[in-house]
Design a protein around this motif. Structure first.
Motif, mmCIF file in Angstrom:
data_model
loop_
_atom_site.group_PDB
_atom_site.id
_atom_site.type_symbol
_atom_site.label_atom_id
_atom_site.label_comp_id
_atom_site.label_asym_id
_atom_site.label_seq_id
_atom_site.Cartn_x
_atom_site.Cartn_y
_atom_site.Cartn_z
ATOM 1 N N LYS A 217 7.804 1.117 -3.025
ATOM 2 C CA LYS A 217 9.251 1.064 -2.804
ATOM 3 C C LYS A 217 9.645 1.821 -1.538
ATOM 4 C CE LYS A 217 10.507 0.564 -7.683
ATOM 5 N NZ LYS A 217 11.200 1.184 -8.831
ATOM 6 N N TRP A 218 9.023 2.970 -1.349
ATOM 7 C CA TRP A 218 9.320 3.782 -0.172
ATOM 8 C C TRP A 218 8.905 3.041 1.100
ATOM 9 C CZ3 TRP A 218 7.725 9.673 0.103
ATOM 10 C CH2 TRP A 218 8.356 10.264 1.209
ATOM 11 N N LEU A 219 7.718 2.477 1.084
ATOM 12 C CA LEU A 219 7.230 1.738 2.250
ATOM 13 C C LEU A 219 8.112 0.535 2.558
ATOM 14 C CD1 LEU A 219 3.393 1.889 1.545
ATOM 15 C CD2 LEU A 219 4.623 3.064 3.395
ATOM 16 N N ARG A 220 8.625 -0.100 1.517
ATOM 17 C CA ARG A 220 9.516 -1.246 1.723
ATOM 18 C C ARG A 220 10.793 -0.812 2.434
ATOM 19 N NH1 ARG A 220 9.637 -3.072 -3.182
ATOM 20 N NH2 ARG A 220 11.634 -2.214 -3.848
ATOM 21 N N ARG A 221 11.305 0.362 2.089
ATOM 22 C CA ARG A 221 12.501 0.893 2.766
ATOM 23 C C ARG A 221 12.216 1.192 4.239
ATOM 24 N NH1 ARG A 221 17.602 0.464 0.426
ATOM 25 N NH2 ARG A 221 17.347 0.586 -1.845
ATOM 26 N N LEU A 222 11.031 1.726 4.506
ATOM 27 C CA LEU A 222 10.690 2.103 5.871
ATOM 28 C C LEU A 222 10.375 0.893 6.749
ATOM 29 C CD1 LEU A 222 8.434 5.237 5.221
ATOM 30 C CD2 LEU A 222 10.791 5.202 6.050
ATOM 31 N N ALA A 223 9.981 -0.198 6.117
ATOM 32 C CA ALA A 223 9.591 -1.387 6.887
ATOM 33 C C ALA A 223 10.725 -1.871 7.785
ATOM 34 C CB ALA A 223 9.132 -2.493 5.938
ATOM 35 N N THR B 15 15.302 13.079 13.439
ATOM 36 C CA THR B 15 14.920 14.027 12.380
ATOM 37 C C THR B 15 13.578 13.571 11.818
ATOM 38 O OG1 THR B 15 16.308 12.731 10.858
ATOM 39 C CG2 THR B 15 17.241 14.760 11.753
ATOM 40 N N HIS B 16 12.558 14.379 12.057
ATOM 41 C CA HIS B 16 11.199 14.031 11.643
ATOM 42 C C HIS B 16 10.735 15.018 10.583
ATOM 43 C CE1 HIS B 16 7.241 12.451 11.699
ATOM 44 N NE2 HIS B 16 6.687 13.437 12.375
ATOM 45 N N THR B 17 10.292 14.495 9.444
ATOM 46 C CA THR B 17 9.862 15.369 8.341
ATOM 47 C C THR B 17 8.508 14.940 7.802
ATOM 48 O OG1 THR B 17 11.154 13.975 6.822
ATOM 49 C CG2 THR B 17 12.198 16.012 7.616
ATOM 50 N N PRO B 18 7.443 15.165 8.575
ATOM 51 C CA PRO B 18 6.109 14.863 8.043
ATOM 52 C C PRO B 18 5.843 15.736 6.825
ATOM 53 C CG PRO B 18 5.937 16.208 10.013
ATOM 54 C CD PRO B 18 7.377 15.816 9.888
ATOM 55 N N SER B 19 5.164 15.182 5.844
ATOM 56 C CA SER B 19 4.958 15.940 4.603
ATOM 57 C C SER B 19 3.484 15.923 4.215
ATOM 58 C CB SER B 19 5.794 15.327 3.475
ATOM 59 O OG SER B 19 5.610 16.038 2.280
ATOM 60 N N PRO B 20 2.906 17.122 4.004
ATOM 61 C CA PRO B 20 3.501 18.460 4.104
ATOM 62 C C PRO B 20 3.633 18.921 5.557
ATOM 63 C CG PRO B 20 1.205 18.638 3.496
ATOM 64 C CD PRO B 20 1.517 17.168 3.516
ATOM 65 N N MET B 21 4.458 19.962 5.774
ATOM 66 C CA MET B 21 4.734 20.446 7.124
ATOM 67 C C MET B 21 4.176 21.843 7.387
ATOM 68 S SD MET B 21 8.543 19.108 8.171
ATOM 69 C CE MET B 21 9.461 19.741 6.770
ATOM 70 N N LYS B 22 3.257 22.276 6.546
ATOM 71 C CA LYS B 22 2.732 23.632 6.700
ATOM 72 C C LYS B 22 2.084 23.849 8.069
ATOM 73 C CE LYS B 22 -0.104 27.101 4.386
ATOM 74 N NZ LYS B 22 -1.064 27.393 3.284
ATOM 75 N N PHE B 23 1.561 22.769 8.673
ATOM 76 C CA PHE B 23 0.906 22.905 9.974
ATOM 77 C C PHE B 23 1.862 23.471 11.031
ATOM 78 C CE2 PHE B 23 2.678 18.617 10.013
ATOM 79 C CZ PHE B 23 3.259 18.534 11.271
ATOM 80 N N LEU B 24 3.164 23.227 10.882
ATOM 81 C CA LEU B 24 4.139 23.776 11.826
ATOM 82 C C LEU B 24 4.181 25.296 11.739
ATOM 83 C CD1 LEU B 24 6.993 21.171 11.325
ATOM 84 C CD2 LEU B 24 5.596 21.462 13.379
ATOM 85 N N GLN B 25 4.074 25.784 10.524
ATOM 86 C CA GLN B 25 4.049 27.235 10.305
ATOM 87 C C GLN B 25 2.831 27.846 10.989
ATOM 88 O OE1 GLN B 25 3.559 28.426 6.156
ATOM 89 N NE2 GLN B 25 5.520 29.486 6.252
ATOM 90 N N GLU C 270 0.925 11.970 8.484
ATOM 91 C CA GLU C 270 1.629 10.701 8.346
ATOM 92 C C GLU C 270 0.673 9.565 8.000
ATOM 93 O OE1 GLU C 270 5.707 10.410 9.327
ATOM 94 O OE2 GLU C 270 4.633 11.513 7.779
ATOM 95 N N TYR C 271 -0.540 9.611 8.543
ATOM 96 C CA TYR C 271 -1.525 8.587 8.186
ATOM 97 C C TYR C 271 -1.785 8.606 6.683
ATOM 98 C CZ TYR C 271 -5.789 5.847 7.958
ATOM 99 O OH TYR C 271 -6.729 4.891 7.617
ATOM 100 N N GLU C 272 -1.968 9.815 6.129
ATOM 101 C CA GLU C 272 -2.192 9.942 4.688
ATOM 102 C C GLU C 272 -0.989 9.433 3.894
ATOM 103 O OE1 GLU C 272 -4.994 10.726 3.275
ATOM 104 O OE2 GLU C 272 -5.968 11.094 5.211
ATOM 105 N N SER C 273 0.208 9.680 4.421
ATOM 106 C CA SER C 273 1.414 9.239 3.721
ATOM 107 C C SER C 273 1.535 7.726 3.715
ATOM 108 C CB SER C 273 2.659 9.861 4.381
ATOM 109 O OG SER C 273 2.670 11.263 4.213
ATOM 110 N N TYR C 274 1.340 7.115 4.883
ATOM 111 C CA TYR C 274 1.489 5.664 4.977
ATOM 112 C C TYR C 274 0.333 4.907 4.327
ATOM 113 C CZ TYR C 274 5.574 5.696 8.049
ATOM 114 O OH TYR C 274 6.839 5.840 8.562
#
Length: 298
Positions: free
Chosen positions: A179-185, A247-257, A168-172
């Motif tokens: 535009k995405w960050l503006r929606r999340l704000a 509903t939490h969807t960190p991306s990528p989510m391979k670490f869950l696997q 999530e740090y990398e994503s933010y």
């Protein structure tokens, strides 16, 4: 079966060089498949490039048309025959139907995505019943391509939080667009995810993309849509039982696997913290779209 063959030519232009290619057109059952026959060119390098482009086009066309050709096949008589049972449908009075529909909507309209959780334990039977409810969802070819992994172990939750916060740090801080960050704000979210440790239960939903039976591997059909429907039913069941979810969807989510030691055929779909909201829990002041905005009648 109808069958016909003819030829056609096409001019290619690349890098300032023009060349002509001749294709064979083979028509089978009303479908046309193209094959490269000959290329006239002004340079050998251009001819090689044109051949590769043309061959790629042929492969794409063939891949697109093969399913149509295969549709002409008759169902194999050796396939398992369907078995049918009587449908246990309980018809109710229209007034009761409307009453139930209104009550169900009013109940689910109180559902909110919660990020402030209490660590109070929840009755585990609620989790089991909710997952059983999700398992009643329709699925492509009835393959039921879902796996629900329930996480209660504190150390595992800690590892999941650490891995999720790294992604999530990398994503933010780079992956997400402005535009995405503006929606999340307006939702007040960031890379910090304490709820992954605080919530008493995490349900990690995996999408099964293939199965192996009798030594043969087969893909699951419409698995994305099937798992999405099941998750919606899971959220409704948990809310109906008086629990809060996210509903939490960190991306990528391979670490869950990796953390949960799931096979490669199980792809992380969504991570759902479940529990009671904290006493001081707050949610964003947002509105849902009206019926006029989401429904059209034809």
């Amino acid at each position: 079966m109808s069958f016909g063959k003819s030829t056609a030519t096409k001019n290619f232009f690349h890098g300032g060089i023009t060349a002509k290619a001749r294709f064979s057109k083979i028509k089978v059952c009303g479908l046309t498949i193209f094959g490269l026959q000959k290329v006239w060119r002004k340079s050998a390098s251009a001819a090689g490039l044109i051949k590769r482009r043309a061959a790629g086009s042929v492969r794409q066309t063939t891949r697109r048309l093969l399913p149509n050709l295969q549709r002409k096949k008759v169902m194999n008589p050796s396939f398992q025959k369907p078995k049918f049972i009587s449908f246990d449908f309980q018809k109710i009075e229209k007034e009761i139907q409307i009453k139930r529909a209104r009550e169900f909507y009013e109940n689910l309209n109180r559902r909110r995505t919660v990020r402030d959780f209490s660590d109070e334990e929840v009755p585990f039977e609620i989790i089991e019943r909710a997952i059983l409810t999700a398992g009643t969802a329709p699925s492509g070819a009835n393959m039921q391509p879902w796996r629900f992994v329930v996480v209660r172990d504190k150390e595992t939750k800690r590892r999941i939080r650490q891995a999720a916060e790294r992604e999530e740090y990398e994503s933010y801080h780079g992956r997400m667009s402005e535009k995405w960050l503006r929606r999340l704000a307006q939702l007040g979210t960031d890379e910090h995810k304490p709820f992954l440790e605080i919530a008493p239960v995490l349900i990690v939903v995996f999408r099964i993309n293939s199965i192996t039976e009798n030594g043969e591997t087969e893909p699951t059909y419409y698995s994305q849509e099937s798992v999405g429907i099941a998750v919606g039913m899971l959220l409704a069941a948990l809310h109906n039982a008086g629990l809060a979810t996210l509903t939490h969807t960190p991306s990528p989510m391979k670490f869950l696997q990796e953390i949960l030691k799931r096979p490669k055929t199980e792809i992380p779909f969504v991570l759902i913290p479940v529990g009671y909201p904290a006493e001081n829990a707050k949610v964003p002041d947002i509105e849902r779209k009206s019926l006029d905005e989401i429904m059209q009648i034809v």
